[in-house]
Design an enzyme around this catalytic site. Structure first.
Site, PDB file in Angstrom:
ATOM      1  N   SER A 103      57.643  51.790  34.247  1.00 18.18           N
ATOM      2  CA  SER A 103      58.980  51.936  34.828  1.00 18.18           C
ATOM      3  C   SER A 103      59.940  50.912  34.223  1.00 18.18           C
ATOM      4  O   SER A 103      60.095  50.877  33.003  1.00 18.18           O
ATOM      5  CB  SER A 103      58.888  51.828  36.350  1.00 18.18           C
ATOM      6  OG  SER A 103      60.048  52.322  36.966  1.00 18.18           O
ATOM      7  N   ASP A 116      57.199  58.833  36.992  1.00 14.05           N
ATOM      8  CA  ASP A 116      57.049  57.380  37.039  1.00 14.05           C
ATOM      9  C   ASP A 116      55.583  56.940  36.993  1.00 14.05           C
ATOM     10  O   ASP A 116      54.750  57.399  37.780  1.00 14.05           O
ATOM     11  CB  ASP A 116      57.707  56.852  38.309  1.00 14.05           C
ATOM     12  CG  ASP A 116      57.984  55.361  38.240  1.00 14.05           C
ATOM     13  OD1 ASP A 116      57.036  54.593  38.065  1.00 14.05           O
ATOM     14  OD2 ASP A 116      59.166  54.976  38.358  1.00 14.05           O
TER      15      ASP A 116
END
Length: 746
Positions: free
Chosen positions: A65, A211
């Site tokens: 991320s 993610d």
């Protein structure tokens, strides 16, 4: 003999290089594992700054991320200070919106969006509703990343970066960790950062990626597998909320999200040995979405690294060795820059939509044989995306046989091509007029090769409207078009006679028109056509019976619109002129239709608005003129109206009706939101206006009625549902009115 002499002469040098290489290889390789945490990622930069200050080299980087973003920037050879400068100067909060700024939209799309103000676009296919796979498609976020990193050609391996690098994502279909080790650097970062639900999944080959924090928020084992002997892991994940803090829906959802990331983070921490380092910056009070706290995050990252400096110092190199490390890293960075600065020899288009390739290439405005940098490419992609028919427009470069090719991908909206749009508006004058209206439109696109569209819309409220149009572009660049339209409208207005009270008239009509137009620019158009109309007036007391009328004729329209907002603009210009030449036929009546029928009328309607911005101050000027001229000075059935908020404030909406209208206004707006409340994304205006104008009946002169002066004071807000305004206006005739608007334009 020559070979022996060569070896003898350079043997000491060769031996030195061999010994240095051996010693360098003997140095333990250091890997950096950077965890996810959104805007808290500034802490990673703080850690990098301390490592650099103490000559601690980094040989491998793996990130999840925001960790993949900071790590990827550092892996390209940027220094920690350079990463800090880029991170802090980039408006990351803009990544929370994919909407095209109003001023860039095509004229036709502007008018639709102003009316259908609910920010929800649903698709419909085979009688089933379709929705986007995320609140955002990541278009703006991709642009921000490109602005930070530049345009790097795809990599056969991320080992070719200045520092070998990996990004961690999650396969949405299999709930499996995916380690991204090659391809497009920006795409890898974006896939690693695509929060499910908020951002649409990133497509890579056959995979749908989201993610990486879901499966591996702190990629210790990933950087270890790259060859790291020692791992420095930086965890900025959120701790679980305490029982007393679980007091809202948002808190519960946040807790559920933390379950996933915390569980896999705990597992990764167990892989750390006594030789590794776990840095835990204090994230108390920091937010994953508040980018205004970057400075605080950086300071806390520095503090976390300094707290373990006693142990970290064991990894420090002497100045000479560290300079050798930096030299090698900079050399690799130079190779990356050389790759990115090669000229583009070919542009290839991959369009997953029905928009003609010629139109996309026209909007790109890019040429081969030149070096295309990030700002140029972002501007080109913006021009394509502003057509407003794509969910994503992306571009990347490839090096093939020494030639550099730019690949442009334009992806149509997956929930299309048929759409439902909605609008709502409420207007109240706190006296006798309150109007709540609801609008719905059904749009069928891609009906022809050039993008034919059938739009039907309905409005319910004070007035009832049904409008349907077949819009047919006539060439692949959509410069020329045909518009076939049917309109039904039913509403009420006030008719004025001298020395008598106003007469409320109910009017309804149907019209058909056929026009041919030219989009001379994306923000402007011109159109000519034919129109026919049939309608009726009714008022049981004054008219006694319904009066039917009909008309036919031709029209000319011209428009241009670059305003950033239709109601509270701070920059741009709007100009529109409509002219109609008609033959009218209406029954004789003492109130309406006193003259012999039919009659010829020329109706002209001109509207202008322009805005200038000076910091938190805006000046808006607007003017309008309308007149219906008949050959013998007879009354036409077509009137103009004046009155309402910022349209001769002090009078209710449409209170003045006549065949002639003149109006002008100057408006000052002060942005309270940005100046005092520090609300960058919530424009809240305090405004004041000075206005003058009036309407006249056929045969009246300016001296008979005179101009009415008016002024107003208001609070206005640009909300997700369009403009919101609360105001008070007063006219020189002592007429006054309060106003409340929600979602209605003025």
């Amino acid at each position: 003999m020559t070979d022996i002499k060569y070896v003898t002469r350079y043997f000491p040098v060769l031996l030195g290089l061999f010994l240095f290489s051996t010693l360098a290889d003997a140095r333990p390789k250091i890997g950096l594992a950077l965890g996810g945490g959104g805007a808290k990622g500034a802490a990673h930069i703080g850690v990098l700054k301390i490592l650099e200050q103490h000559n601690i080299p980094i040989d491998y980087i793996a990130g999840t991320s925001i960790g993949s973003v900071v790590g990827g920037m550092y892996a390209t050879g940027l220094s920690a200070d350079e990463v800090e400068t880029l991170m802090f100067s980039t408006p990351w909060e803009q990544g929370y919106s994919d909407s095209v700024p109003r001023e860039k939209l095509p004229w036709r799309i502007k008018q639709q969006n102003d009316k259908f103000n609910i920010p929800l676009e649903m698709g419909i296919e085979h009688a089933q509703l379709k929705m986007p796979s995320g609140l955002l498609q990541g278009q703006k976020a991709m642009e921000l990343l490109r602005g930070v990193l530049g345009v790097h050609p795809n990599f056969d391996s991320f080992d070719d970066l200045a520092i070998p690098y990996r990004a961690v994502a999650t396969d949405l279909a299999s709930y499996r960790m995916v380690v991204l080790d090659k391809g497009n650097l920006i795409a890898a970062m974006q896939a690693s950062s695509s929060v499910p639900g908020a951002l649409a999944p990133a497509e890579m080959g056959s995979l749908l990626l989201v993610d990486g924090g879901i499966t591996q928020n702190l990629p210790v084992d990933v950087v270890r597998s790259m060859g790291a002997d020692i791992v420095i892991a930086v965890d900025i994940g959120s701790e679980l909320l305490k029982k007393e803090d679980l007091n809202s829906t948002i808190a519960v959802i946040s807790q559920l999200s933390s379950f996933l990331t915390n569980q896999n983070t705990v597992e990764q921490k167990t892989l750390l040995t006594n030789n590794d380092f776990l840095l835990l910056p204090d994230i108390e009070g920091l937010s994953t979405t508040d980018w205004s706290l970057l400075e605080a995050g950086l300071v806390r990252g520095e503090a976390a690294a300094n707290s373990q400096l006693g142990r970290l110092a064991s990894l420090s190199l002497d100045d000479a060795s560290y300079q050798e490390y930096l030299s090698e890293r900079n050399n690799r960075r130079g190779l990356l820059l050389a790759r990115s600065e090669q000229v583009v020899t070919e542009i290839r288009l991959s369009s997953k939509s029905n928009v003609a390739g010629a139109l996309i290439l026209e909007k790109l405005q890019l040429e081969t044989g030149t070096t295309i940098d990030a700002s140029e490419l972002n501007a080109a992609i913006d021009r394509v995306y502003s057509i407003d028919e794509f969910q994503r427009v992306n571009a990347y470069t490839l090096l093939e046989n020494g030639e550099k090719t730019l690949h442009v991908e334009a992806e149509g909206k997956s929930w299309g091509p048929n759409f439902l749009k909605f609008g709502i508006g409420w207007e109240d004058d706190f006296d006798n007029q309150s109007d709540l209206n609801f609008d719905v439109a059904y749009i069928m696109r891609d009906l022809t090769d050039y993008g034919g569209e059938w739009r039907s819309q309905m409005e319910l409220g004070e007035q009832k409207v049904f409008d349907t149009e077949f819009y047919l572009p006539l060439d692949e660049n959509r410069n020329f078009y045909s518009s076939s339209n049917y309109l039904y409208r039913s509403f009420e207005w006030d008719f004025f006679l001298k020395d008598t009270p106003s007469i409320p008239i109910e009017q309804s009509f149907s019209s058909i028109s056929q026009g041919i137009g030219y989009n001379y620019t994306q923000q402007g158009y011109t159109e000519i056509g034919l129109i026919a109309e049939a309608g009726e007036f009714s008022n049981e007391y004054y008219l006694g019976k319904k009066l039917n009328y009909s008309s036919y004729g031709g029209y000319f329209k011209f428009g241009f619109d670059t305003l950033d907002s239709i109601s509270f603009p701070t920059k741009g210009t709007y100009f529109k002129i409509d002219t109609f030449l008609r033959k009218e036929d209406i029954a004789d009546h003492e109130v309406l239709g006193e003259s012999d029928s039919p009659l010829t009328s020329l109706f002209v309607d001109v509207n202008w608005k322009s805005a200038l911005n000076f910091g938190n101050h805006s000046i808006v000027a607007k003017a309008s003129y309308a007149e219906t001229v008949t050959r013998n000075g007879d009354e036409s059935v077509y009137f103009s109206q004046l009155g309402g908020f910022l349209n001769l404030s002090g009078y209710s909406k449409g209170a003045l009706t006549g065949s002639k209208k003149v109006f002008t206004a100057g408006i000052y707006q002060f942005d309270l939101g940005k100046s005092f409340l520090e609300l960058e994304n919530l424009p809240l205006y305090l405004g004041i206006s000075f206005e003058t104008g009036n309407v006249w009946q056929e045969g009246d002169s300016l001296e008979e009625s005179g101009l009415i002066l008016s002024s107003s004071v208001f609070l206005g807000l640009e909300s997700m549902l369009g403009p919101v305004a609360l105001g008070y206006g007063r006219a020189s005739t002592d007429s006054q009115a309060f106003y409340f608007y929600l979602g209605k334009n003025f």
